[in-house]
Scaffold this motif. Structure first.
Motif, PDB file in Angstrom:
ATOM      1  N   GLN A  70       0.791  -1.229   0.000  1.00 22.54           N
ATOM      2  CA  GLN A  70       0.000   0.000   0.000  1.00 22.54           C
ATOM      3  C   GLN A  70       0.826   1.283   0.000  1.00 22.54           C
ATOM      4  OE1 GLN A  70      -3.222   0.080  -0.344  1.00 22.54           O
ATOM      5  NE2 GLN A  70      -3.649  -2.097  -0.127  1.00 22.54           N
ATOM      6  N   GLY A  71       2.120   1.183   0.312  1.00 23.45           N
ATOM      7  CA  GLY A  71       2.940   2.381   0.349  1.00 23.45           C
ATOM      8  C   GLY A  71       2.804   3.124   1.671  1.00 23.45           C
ATOM      9  N   GLU A  72       3.439   4.288   1.746  1.00 17.98           N
ATOM     10  CA  GLU A  72       3.466   5.082   2.976  1.00 17.98           C
ATOM     11  C   GLU A  72       2.430   6.191   2.905  1.00 17.98           C
ATOM     12  OE1 GLU A  72       7.004   5.819   5.133  1.00 17.98           O
ATOM     13  OE2 GLU A  72       8.247   4.916   3.592  1.00 17.98           O
ATOM     14  N   LEU A  73       1.532   6.194   3.849  1.00 19.06           N
ATOM     15  CA  LEU A  73       0.437   7.161   3.887  1.00 19.06           C
ATOM     16  C   LEU A  73       0.951   8.596   3.849  1.00 19.06           C
ATOM     17  CD1 LEU A  73      -2.507   7.947   4.264  1.00 19.06           C
ATOM     18  CD2 LEU A  73      -2.305   7.417   6.698  1.00 19.06           C
ATOM     19  N   GLN A  74       2.083   8.856   4.471  1.00 26.45           N
ATOM     20  CA  GLN A  74       2.560  10.233   4.604  1.00 26.45           C
ATOM     21  C   GLN A  74       3.103  10.812   3.302  1.00 26.45           C
ATOM     22  OE1 GLN A  74       6.251  10.640   6.910  1.00 26.45           O
ATOM     23  NE2 GLN A  74       6.358   8.410   6.980  1.00 26.45           N
ATOM     24  N   TYR A  75       3.125  10.036   2.207  1.00 26.76           N
ATOM     25  CA  TYR A  75       3.633  10.553   0.935  1.00 26.76           C
ATOM     26  C   TYR A  75       2.663  10.374  -0.230  1.00 26.76           C
ATOM     27  CZ  TYR A  75       7.942  10.180   3.614  1.00 26.76           C
ATOM     28  OH  TYR A  75       8.891  10.291   4.595  1.00 26.76           O
ATOM     29  N   LEU A  76       1.589   9.626  -0.059  1.00 34.40           N
ATOM     30  CA  LEU A  76       0.724   9.280  -1.185  1.00 34.40           C
ATOM     31  C   LEU A  76      -0.279  10.392  -1.484  1.00 34.40           C
ATOM     32  CD1 LEU A  76       0.019   5.575  -0.176  1.00 34.40           C
ATOM     33  CD2 LEU A  76       1.497   6.348  -2.036  1.00 34.40           C
ATOM     34  N   LEU A  77      -0.490  10.665  -2.780  1.00 34.10           N
ATOM     35  CA  LEU A  77      -1.473  11.673  -3.171  1.00 34.10           C
ATOM     36  C   LEU A  77      -2.895  11.142  -3.058  1.00 34.10           C
ATOM     37  CD1 LEU A  77       0.065  13.528  -6.249  1.00 34.10           C
ATOM     38  CD2 LEU A  77      -0.515  14.488  -4.020  1.00 34.10           C
ATOM     39  N   GLU A  78      -3.073   9.842  -3.179  1.00 29.68           N
ATOM     40  CA  GLU A  78      -4.391   9.223  -3.009  1.00 29.68           C
ATOM     41  C   GLU A  78      -4.254   8.073  -2.003  1.00 29.68           C
ATOM     42  OE1 GLU A  78      -7.143   9.767  -6.814  1.00 29.68           O
ATOM     43  OE2 GLU A  78      -5.497   8.384  -7.210  1.00 29.68           O
ATOM     44  N   PRO A  79      -4.059   8.387  -0.740  1.00 32.93           N
ATOM     45  CA  PRO A  79      -3.717   7.355   0.238  1.00 32.93           C
ATOM     46  C   PRO A  79      -4.917   6.528   0.683  1.00 32.93           C
ATOM     47  CG  PRO A  79      -3.903   9.471   1.326  1.00 32.93           C
ATOM     48  CD  PRO A  79      -4.088   9.733  -0.139  1.00 32.93           C
ATOM     49  N   ASP A  80      -4.623   5.318   1.103  1.00 32.63           N
ATOM     50  CA  ASP A  80      -5.599   4.486   1.801  1.00 32.63           C
ATOM     51  C   ASP A  80      -5.419   4.743   3.289  1.00 32.63           C
ATOM     52  OD1 ASP A  80      -6.790   2.201   3.215  1.00 32.63           O
ATOM     53  OD2 ASP A  80      -7.070   1.344   1.231  1.00 32.63           O
ATOM     54  N   LEU A  81      -6.407   5.384   3.893  1.00 32.65           N
ATOM     55  CA  LEU A  81      -6.291   5.821   5.286  1.00 32.65           C
ATOM     56  C   LEU A  81      -6.141   4.654   6.255  1.00 32.65           C
ATOM     57  CD1 LEU A  81      -9.139   8.490   5.180  1.00 32.65           C
ATOM     58  CD2 LEU A  81      -6.679   8.956   5.164  1.00 32.65           C
ATOM     59  N   LYS A  82      -6.578   3.504   5.838  1.00 34.46           N
ATOM     60  CA  LYS A  82      -6.562   2.349   6.735  1.00 34.46           C
ATOM     61  C   LYS A  82      -5.357   1.454   6.501  1.00 34.46           C
ATOM     62  CE  LYS A  82      -9.761  -1.219   8.432  1.00 34.46           C
ATOM     63  NZ  LYS A  82     -11.117  -1.797   8.250  1.00 34.46           N
ATOM     64  N   GLU A  83      -5.091   1.119   5.234  1.00 36.29           N
ATOM     65  CA  GLU A  83      -4.129   0.076   4.930  1.00 36.29           C
ATOM     66  C   GLU A  83      -2.698   0.573   4.738  1.00 36.29           C
ATOM     67  OE1 GLU A  83      -4.894  -3.035   5.046  1.00 36.29           O
ATOM     68  OE2 GLU A  83      -7.057  -2.786   5.253  1.00 36.29           O
ATOM     69  N   ALA A  84      -2.504   1.817   4.303  1.00 38.86           N
ATOM     70  CA  ALA A  84      -1.153   2.318   4.038  1.00 38.86           C
ATOM     71  C   ALA A  84      -0.362   2.409   5.339  1.00 38.86           C
ATOM     72  CB  ALA A  84      -1.220   3.673   3.351  1.00 38.86           C
ATOM     73  N   ARG A  85       0.957   2.379   5.204  1.00 44.39           N
ATOM     74  CA  ARG A  85       1.807   2.462   6.390  1.00 44.39           C
ATOM     75  C   ARG A  85       1.605   3.808   7.081  1.00 44.39           C
ATOM     76  NH1 ARG A  85       7.075   4.221   7.905  1.00 44.39           N
ATOM     77  NH2 ARG A  85       7.887   2.936   9.602  1.00 44.39           N
ATOM     78  N   GLY A  86       1.399   3.752   8.406  1.00 42.97           N
ATOM     79  CA  GLY A  86       1.094   4.955   9.154  1.00 42.97           C
ATOM     80  C   GLY A  86      -0.388   5.220   9.262  1.00 42.97           C
ATOM     81  N   TRP A 112       7.433  12.232  -3.405  1.00 42.83           N
ATOM     82  CA  TRP A 112       7.602  12.553  -1.993  1.00 42.83           C
ATOM     83  C   TRP A 112       6.962  13.900  -1.672  1.00 42.83           C
ATOM     84  CZ3 TRP A 112       9.307   8.273  -0.010  1.00 42.83           C
ATOM     85  CH2 TRP A 112      10.296   7.515  -0.642  1.00 42.83           C
ATOM     86  N   THR A 113       6.709  14.128  -0.398  1.00 38.00           N
ATOM     87  CA  THR A 113       6.391  15.468   0.068  1.00 38.00           C
ATOM     88  C   THR A 113       7.641  16.345  -0.090  1.00 38.00           C
ATOM     89  OG1 THR A 113       6.994  14.750   2.297  1.00 38.00           O
ATOM     90  CG2 THR A 113       4.646  14.739   1.726  1.00 38.00           C
ATOM     91  N   THR A 151      13.497  12.922  -7.269  1.00 39.24           N
ATOM     92  CA  THR A 151      12.128  13.310  -7.608  1.00 39.24           C
ATOM     93  C   THR A 151      11.274  12.087  -7.906  1.00 39.24           C
ATOM     94  OG1 THR A 151      12.809  15.462  -8.439  1.00 39.24           O
ATOM     95  CG2 THR A 151      10.720  14.598  -9.260  1.00 39.24           C
ATOM     96  N   GLY A 152      11.767  11.210  -8.749  1.00 38.44           N
ATOM     97  CA  GLY A 152      11.017  10.023  -9.130  1.00 38.44           C
ATOM     98  C   GLY A 152      11.552   9.478 -10.437  1.00 38.44           C
ATOM     99  N   PRO A 153      11.130   8.283 -10.813  1.00 37.99           N
ATOM    100  CA  PRO A 153      11.692   7.630 -12.001  1.00 37.99           C
ATOM    101  C   PRO A 153      11.443   8.371 -13.302  1.00 37.99           C
ATOM    102  CG  PRO A 153       9.803   6.407 -11.129  1.00 37.99           C
ATOM    103  CD  PRO A 153      10.157   7.435 -10.119  1.00 37.99           C
ATOM    104  N   ALA A 154      10.409   9.221 -13.354  1.00 40.94           N
ATOM    105  CA  ALA A 154      10.108   9.926 -14.602  1.00 40.94           C
ATOM    106  C   ALA A 154      10.966  11.158 -14.811  1.00 40.94           C
ATOM    107  CB  ALA A 154       8.632  10.325 -14.628  1.00 40.94           C
ATOM    108  N   ALA A 155      11.738  11.552 -13.795  1.00 38.38           N
ATOM    109  CA  ALA A 155      12.441  12.836 -13.856  1.00 38.38           C
ATOM    110  C   ALA A 155      13.867  12.721 -14.377  1.00 38.38           C
ATOM    111  CB  ALA A 155      12.460  13.489 -12.468  1.00 38.38           C
ATOM    112  N   TRP A 156      14.409  11.526 -14.473  1.00 34.98           N
ATOM    113  CA  TRP A 156      15.806  11.390 -14.892  1.00 34.98           C
ATOM    114  C   TRP A 156      15.978  10.127 -15.714  1.00 34.98           C
ATOM    115  CZ3 TRP A 156      19.319  14.925 -15.122  1.00 34.98           C
ATOM    116  CH2 TRP A 156      20.672  14.602 -15.268  1.00 34.98           C
ATOM    117  N   SER A 157      16.879  10.198 -16.640  1.00 34.33           N
ATOM    118  CA  SER A 157      17.219   9.049 -17.469  1.00 34.33           C
ATOM    119  C   SER A 157      18.601   9.289 -18.042  1.00 34.33           C
ATOM    120  CB  SER A 157      16.203   8.879 -18.600  1.00 34.33           C
ATOM    121  OG  SER A 157      16.271   9.980 -19.496  1.00 34.33           O
ATOM    122  N   SER A 158      19.180   8.267 -18.625  1.00 33.66           N
ATOM    123  CA  SER A 158      20.481   8.442 -19.261  1.00 33.66           C
ATOM    124  C   SER A 158      20.391   9.444 -20.407  1.00 33.66           C
ATOM    125  CB  SER A 158      21.000   7.097 -19.777  1.00 33.66           C
ATOM    126  OG  SER A 158      21.256   6.229 -18.710  1.00 33.66           O
TER     127      SER A 158
END
Length: 809
Positions: free
Chosen positions: A173-189, A421-422, A541-548
């Protein structure tokens, strides 16, 4: 709004809503209403029946009913009259189902309930919150006592299983403190982790840090209540399209304020979980070792070994703590010294040590002493271990006391698909990435501090780079850098996007482009730092922000700027001589009177002298070079762009120019040298591309209609409404052409539509530079008039307006 029960002769019960009835009072009222209703059903159906009780478990047992919560019920009986109990169960369950409520139910004896709990950890966790509703109170109390005793006896076995469940859920579920569409119950935190902490406390083996935990859990429950009310559904997913309504339901300013409060609550729960599970592990290890030590030492309690790490800082039992001689009230550098030592040793700081420092330490003087600055740099340069240590300091308020400007970026969401990330976590991630690049720069301390501060302006209105420069100057001076270093840090923050933006959106062959970057950077040392910061920022930033591919463009720009800074003025560009293959294609296009093309795959050469952290495991495909020669005619750019969109090819770079033909060959040929990549699947055959291009140029292929048909074939999904496109003229970007910048939501056929608009405006495209970040396209078009000259100011503005109107239509 009606939530609850209304059958069995009772009127529908109105759920408390709004005003003073929100939050815990509403949840308690819903639970009380439901208790009363179920008690009436139980009394009506159990007349004369003894040895039976109705028990609420799980969330209902805790009295935490949200407007659309399901009911977790256990019908407990002593086993003397199973048939009567089954009949009672029907009288209880069917009215609940008739109201359309979700019901999780079971019918068991105490022995059966304990056996189920022994076999099913989730069932055992639900029973820990068992609460009597109706019937035989002694039966319920006996089960509660037995379940708690079982849980405490089995804790050494059960708690590692519970921790594993929490880790598996966090992975999914990922980390609640960073998700833009978080699962309030299942995500970490989230709420599940808060429940797990209650279970650990019930084991008497360890306990969670309680400060702020109850408030964080209450906040998450309040948001879930508002989400249920806003959607009318039993959902825990805080979707983007519902956040404004949920924020309004809670009386908050906007969706960003909502997310920030959710992130803050999740951060408290996550930190409490980290501390608690660490303590569980310590206790279980101690229990496993203690019998052997007692045998060796002849009884008595062993004393944990304390190893010194720094002045006033020790390691003890796998954690970093304070030495007995430490005096936080007299040593303002101690928090940074302890944090740096912990990160360097890759150990967590003990909760007791952090809290003691937070309670007693005095503020650092301004400017900071040299040791404090050095310890901060050491902490930032410790790599991945920095994150956990930083979070521990932040949880107790030490970070905002050291860096007051941090408060504005703390837990601040970034509504951009590229960012994962935030803002505050992104800054720390950038420092972590920068720590891998410190061998590439002469001033690693400036690189690490710039990484920490580069987005600090995002807490203020306006351009975050401009605001960040002001803040960076103040912070750098406060932490003790001299005037020259302060200026360098301010430049790095102000221009941290300069290299990647220029490399991907400007013509690097244009001397004006290179000179403008050189003027902004000012020195070779700053350029070196900016190059490393650019890479660290993008990687964090994330995988979409950098490449070779992006890296190669930035490296090319840095090489050119470095030459200018060394005193080598860039030469005015000359049209490169056509290769033999280009001439062949051009002659063939003249001979046939139609387009001729060639596809050639290329990959980026790997720089074997680069730092290990920056060398990819495999060469990254830079795309395919697409050469097209076309007899000069209107509509070439939109036709080519449209055909590529039809074949799902992404354009990375593009150049279009007239080609001088060899002597004796009549006619004028346009040469397009583009680099393209398949969105997915394999590349189309060159023959198919050429056939469609021929039809597009002669008008027999309606590209716009084909793209519209394909778009209509896909189901429409609700999502974020993209902001409108914006088209501007970049001032003084080139002396050779006018630069039109297009910022729009990326979509199939976007380049085709832009090309048609430019064609309609009767301008020629000299080259174009495409940059796609997540769902956002930022493209730059170098255009000229029909005679090859830059456009006059008003005409350029008119072209920009026409393109923008075409994209809005």
């Amino acid at each position: 709004m009606y939530w609850g029960p209304g059958g069995s002769g009772g009127a529908g019960r109105r759920a408390p809503h709004g005003g003073g009835g929100s939050g815990p009072p509403r949840r308690t009222a819903l639970a009380d209403l439901t208790d009363d209703w179920l008690t009436g059903l139980f009394a009506a159906g159990s007349q004369g029946l003894r040895g039976v009780s109705l028990v609420a478990v799980g969330g209902y047992g805790r009295g935490e009913l949200s407007p659309r919560s399901d009911l977790d019920l256990l019908l407990l009986h002593d086993g003397t009259d199973s048939a009567a109990v089954a009949a009672l169960a029907d009288r209880l369950w069917y009215p609940v189902w008739d109201l359309g409520l979700d019901l999780d139910h079971s019918v068991r004896t105490p022995v059966e309930a304990r056996k189920t709990a022994a076999d099913d950890l989730k069932a055992q966790l639900g029973l820990l919150d068992a609460r009597h509703i109706a019937g035989d109170l002694g039966l319920t109390a006996g089960l509660r006592t037995a379940v708690l005793a079982d849980w405490r006896n089995q804790a050494p076995k059960r708690l590692p299983q519970l921790q594993e469940l929490c880790e598996e859920r966090a992975e999914r579920q990922g980390e609640l403190q960073y998700l833009l569409e978080p699962d309030l119950k299942e995500a970490r935190g989230g709420l599940r982790d808060a429940i797990a902490l209650r279970a650990v406390a019930a084991s008497w083996l360890a306990d969670a840090p309680r400060e702020g935990l109850a408030d964080a859990r209450r906040r998450l429950l309040d948001v879930r209540d508002a989400l249920h009310l806003a959607t009318g559904r039993a959902t825990d997913r805080l979707a983007l399209q519902e956040q404004d309504q949920v924020a309004a339901e809670l009386g908050l300013l906007d969706a960003d304020t909502l997310l920030r409060q959710v992130y803050e609550a999740a951060r408290v729960v996550s930190y409490a979980s980290d501390v608690t599970w660490r303590e569980v592990g310590r206790v279980l290890r101690s229990r496993a070792v203690r019998p052997r030590l007692r045998a060796m030492l002849g009884g008595g309690k062993p004393v944990a070994e304390r190893s010194p790490l720094a002045e006033g800082v020790v390691e003890q039992d796998g954690e970093v703590g304070l030495a007995r001689t430490a005096r936080p009230e007299r040593d303002p550098v101690l928090p940074l010294r302890a944090a740096a030592a912990a990160a360097q040793a890759d150990l967590p700081i003990s909760l007791h040590a952090v809290r003691r420092m937070a309670a007693a330490v005095r503020p650092l003087p301004t400017p900071w002493p040299a040791e404090a600055r050095e310890q901060l740099v050491t902490l930032l340069g410790s790599g991945r271990a920095t994150i956990e240590v930083w979070e521990a300091l932040e949880a107790e308020g030490l970070i905002t006391r050291l860096l007051p400007d941090w408060e504005r970026v703390r837990c601040r969401p970034q509504r951009n698909a590229v960012h994962i990330w935030t803002v505050d976590r992104h800054l720390i991630e950038t420092a972590v990435r920068a720590s891998e690049l410190t061998r590439r720069v002469g001033r690693p301390d400036l690189l690490l501090v710039a990484a920490l501060l580069h987005d600090i302006g995002k807490g203020w209105p306006g351009d975050h780079s401009v605001a960040g420069e002001i803040i960076a100057r103040d912070v750098a001076a406060r932490i003790g850098f001299d005037r020259v270093d302060v200026a360098v840090l301010a430049t790095l923050v102000r221009h941290h996007l300069l290299l990647v933006d220029t490399a991907t959106r400007r013509d690097l062959e244009d001397p004006a482009t290179v000179r403008s970057v050189a003027e902004a950077v000012g020195s070779q040392g700053t350029l070196e730092l900016l190059h490393a910061l650019t890479e660290a920022d993008a990687l964090a930033t994330g995988p979409a922000a950098w490449s070779s591919w992006r890296g190669s463009l930035v490296a090319d720009l840095v090489k050119r700027v470095s030459a200018v800074l060394a005193g080598d003025a860039p030469e005015e560009p000359e049209a490169p001589a056509p290769t033999a293959e280009m001439e062949r294609l051009a002659i063939e296009a003249c001979r046939t009177g139609g387009p001729v093309l060639a596809l050639r795959a290329q990959t980026e050469p790997v720089d074997t002298d680069a730092e290990p952290a920056t060398v990819p495991d495999d060469p990254e495909p830079l795309g395919v070079e697409l050469l097209i020669a076309v007899p000069d005619q209107p509509g070439v750019l939109p036709s080519v762009a449209g055909v590529l969109a039809m074949h799902r090819l992404t354009v990375r770079t593009a150049e279009l120019r007239a080609l001088d033909l060899p002597d004796g060959v009549d006619g004028s040929v346009l040469l397009l040298n583009w680099r393209v990549a398949a969105e997915y699947g394999s590349l189309p055959q060159a023959a198919r591309l050429r056939a469609d291009l021929v039809r597009a140029l002669d008008g027999s292929l309606d590209i716009s209609a084909r793209l519209a048909e394909r778009d209509a074939a896909y189901p429409r999904r609700r999502g974020v409404v993209a902001p409108p496109p914006r088209v501007t003229v970049a001032p003084a970007a080139s002396r050779l052409a006018t630069v039109i910048e297009v910022r729009a939501h990326d979509a199939p056929g976007l380049l085709h539509r832009i090309g048609r608009a430019l064609e309609t405006a009767r301008v020629r495209v000299r080259s174009m530079h495409v940059s796609t970040l997540g769902a956002n396209a930022v493209d730059a078009f170098y255009v000229t008039g029909t005679k090859g000259e830059p456009l006059p100011g008003e005409e350029a503005a008119s072209v920009a307006r026409a393109v923008e109107e075409a994209l809005r239509g």
